[in-house]
Design an enzyme around this catalytic site. Structure first.
Site, short mmCIF file in Angstrom:
data_model
loop_
_atom_site.label_atom_id
_atom_site.label_comp_id
_atom_site.label_asym_id
_atom_site.label_seq_id
_atom_site.Cartn_x
_atom_site.Cartn_y
_atom_site.Cartn_z
N GLU A 1 0.83 -1.20 0.00
CA GLU A 1 0.00 0.00 0.00
C GLU A 1 0.87 1.26 0.00
O GLU A 1 1.92 1.30 0.63
CB GLU A 1 -0.93 0.04 1.22
CG GLU A 1 -1.92 -1.11 1.29
CD GLU A 1 -2.97 -1.09 0.18
OE1 GLU A 1 -3.00 -0.12 -0.59
OE2 GLU A 1 -3.75 -2.05 0.10
N HIS A 2 0.38 2.29 -0.68
CA HIS A 2 1.08 3.58 -0.80
C HIS A 2 2.47 3.40 -1.40
O HIS A 2 3.37 4.19 -1.15
CB HIS A 2 1.15 4.29 0.56
CG HIS A 2 -0.19 4.76 1.03
ND1 HIS A 2 -0.77 5.93 0.61
CD2 HIS A 2 -1.09 4.18 1.87
CE1 HIS A 2 -1.96 6.07 1.19
NE2 HIS A 2 -2.18 5.02 1.95
N THR A 3 2.63 2.34 -2.17
CA THR A 3 3.92 2.08 -2.82
C THR A 3 3.89 2.48 -4.29
O THR A 3 4.95 2.66 -4.89
CB THR A 3 4.28 0.58 -2.72
OG1 THR A 3 3.16 -0.18 -3.18
CG2 THR A 3 4.60 0.19 -1.30
N SER B 1 -27.89 1.58 -17.17
CA SER B 1 -27.35 1.03 -15.93
C SER B 1 -28.45 0.24 -15.24
O SER B 1 -29.43 0.82 -14.76
CB SER B 1 -26.85 2.15 -15.02
OG SER B 1 -26.57 1.63 -13.73
N GLY C 1 -17.79 0.87 -2.29
CA GLY C 1 -17.17 1.43 -1.10
C GLY C 1 -16.27 0.48 -0.35
O GLY C 1 -15.74 0.82 0.71
N GLY D 1 -13.46 -0.84 -1.56
CA GLY D 1 -12.08 -0.78 -2.05
C GLY D 1 -11.75 -1.86 -3.05
O GLY D 1 -10.59 -2.24 -3.20
N SER E 1 -12.68 -1.62 -6.33
CA SER E 1 -12.47 -0.96 -7.63
C SER E 1 -13.53 -1.29 -8.67
O SER E 1 -13.24 -1.83 -9.74
CB SER E 1 -11.08 -1.27 -8.17
OG SER E 1 -10.10 -0.83 -7.26
N GLU F 1 -10.21 7.75 -16.04
CA GLU F 1 -10.31 8.34 -14.70
C GLU F 1 -9.72 9.74 -14.68
O GLU F 1 -10.31 10.68 -14.13
CB GLU F 1 -9.56 7.45 -13.69
CG GLU F 1 -10.09 6.04 -13.55
CD GLU F 1 -11.19 5.91 -12.52
OE1 GLU F 1 -11.59 6.94 -11.93
OE2 GLU F 1 -11.65 4.77 -12.29
N ASP G 1 -5.44 -0.79 -10.29
CA ASP G 1 -6.81 -1.31 -10.35
C ASP G 1 -7.14 -1.84 -11.74
O ASP G 1 -7.64 -2.96 -11.90
CB ASP G 1 -7.81 -0.22 -9.95
CG ASP G 1 -7.62 0.23 -8.52
OD1 ASP G 1 -6.90 -0.45 -7.77
OD2 ASP G 1 -8.19 1.27 -8.15
#
Length: 386
Positions: free
Chosen positions: A33-35, A67, A120, A122, A124, A159, A171
């Site tokens: 994470e955060h890498t 949708s 929500g 996580g 993706s 995105e 993702d």
């Protein structure tokens, strides 16, 4: 995801004819994470939940999209310079534009889609949607000439350019390249990747969703990124002969060398990133050896680092992590950017039922609601169903 359900909605909302069905998965990240913005490694895998669409060229220059989950319909021209306002439709519009840039002659089409990625959590869902349509448009209009990597980058560009999210590539990468029974080590600097077997016999992988999201004052992600970049600048100043772009290029010795010159906060954050780089590589070795106990140990170490060094945890996630330890869970950590969301847990099958029951009871007693539980099965990436 129920193919017949998606097909029945497609038939109902369009001209009664069927098209082709495509699917792309959501993802988990076991460790790392955060890498990504530090040039390091991530370790994602595709899951058995995702997005599914049916799509059929309609002979016009108009995209007609429905949708199923939102019960909302949007139309836009393929060459519309502005695109639709509905946020969900902008993902489809963005993919159309990015695939056109890659030389795909996209024409008008009818499409309906639905998903079973928990929102929500996580996992993706947006990347799954982008990858699903990139794959479909490449197949229907591009003779499959666009490479998997270019489809990944088309999703990321969607995105960035149409949805206002400055995301990395993990993702979309996991959604496109996923493989059943395998996790993937992705080098975020070189984009090289390798599959690693993930068939933990006797264990289950489960997400516990805290159903909370804390909005912190300021820009917590930017603050942490700035900390990392500040440390790199100090190290680079001491070694003008070398090239330092991110913390990936720095050693433990170099971090200690600049410790007196940087803030304690910057030091802690850099310490986490260097440790996380080492942990991802250790997990790779452990998976090759079938050593899931070491995998779990490294997950706990990552949670500690995210909580105490990088400071992106929150009370609820730390509480779930403590419950995992109390129940003898093999490994547990925050999954994702932090400040809420899920823990990802590697649990022995004989421990699973008691752990889930204890987590639900204790979390409900303390916070007034139970965590949501999502069992994880590693599945395949983007594909045509029929």
């Amino acid at each position: 995801m129920d193919i017949e359900f998606v097909r029945s909605r497609f038939i109902k909302h369009f001209d009664g004819k069927t098209g082709s069905i495509y699917a792309s998965p959501g993802r988990i990240n076991l460790i790392g994470e955060h890498t990504d913005y530090n040039g390091g490694f991530v370790f994602p895998g595709a899951v058995d939940k995702g997005m599914m669409c049916e799509i059929r060229p309609n002979g016009t220059d108009t995209v007609m999209a429905y949708s199923i989950d939102l019960k909302d319909r949007v139309e836009f021209k393929v060459n519309d310079p502005e695109g639709p306002r509905a946020s969900w439709a902008r993902y489809i519009y963005g993919v159309v534009q990015e695939m056109k840039k890659l030389g795909v002659d996209v024409k008008g089409f009818n499409t309906a889609f639905a998903g079973d990625v928990p929102l929500g959590a996580g996992m993706s869902s947006s990347a799954a949607l982008e990858s699903c349509y990139a794959y479909a448009l490449n197949d229907l209009f591009g003779d499959n000439k666009v490479s998997k990597w270019d489809m990944v980058l088309a999703g990321q560009a969607t995105e960035h350019n149409y949805c206002g999210v400055n995301c990395g590539i993990m993702d979309q990468f996991a959604s496109v390249f996923g493989k059943e029974g395998c996790l993937m080590r992705l080098d975020c600097r070189s984009r090289e990747f390798e599959y690693f077997p993930f068939k933990p016999v006797g264990y289950k992988l489960v997400l516990l969703d805290s159903v909370v999201k804390h909005e912190l004052a300021g820009s917590p992600y930017n603050d942490r990124r700035n900390s990392c970049e500040n440390v790199v600048k100090h190290i680079a100043a001491k070694h003008p002969e070398a090239k330092f772009e991110t913390l990936r290029d720095c050693t433990w010795e170099q971090l200690e060398e600049v410790k007196p010159e940087i803030s304690e906060e910057d030091y802690r954050r850099a310490k986490f990133v260097l440790g996380e780089k080492d942990r991802v590589l250790a997990v790779c070795d452990a998976l090759n050896a079938g050593d899931y106990e070491t995998v779990g140990q490294k997950m706990y170490e990552t949670h500690y680092g995210l909580s105490k060094e990088y400071e992106v945890s929150c009370e609820e996630l730390d509480f779930l992590n403590d419950i995992a330890k109390e129940n003898g869970v093999t490994g547990s950590r925050i999954m994702g950017g932090g400040f809420g969301g899920c823990t990802i847990n590697l649990v022995k099958e004989e421990t699973y039922d008691s752990f889930i029951a204890d987590a639900k009871a204790k979390f409900s007693a303390k916070y007034g609601h139970a965590p949501k539980v999502y069992d994880v099965i590693i599945g395949d990436g983007s594909r045509k169903i029929c």
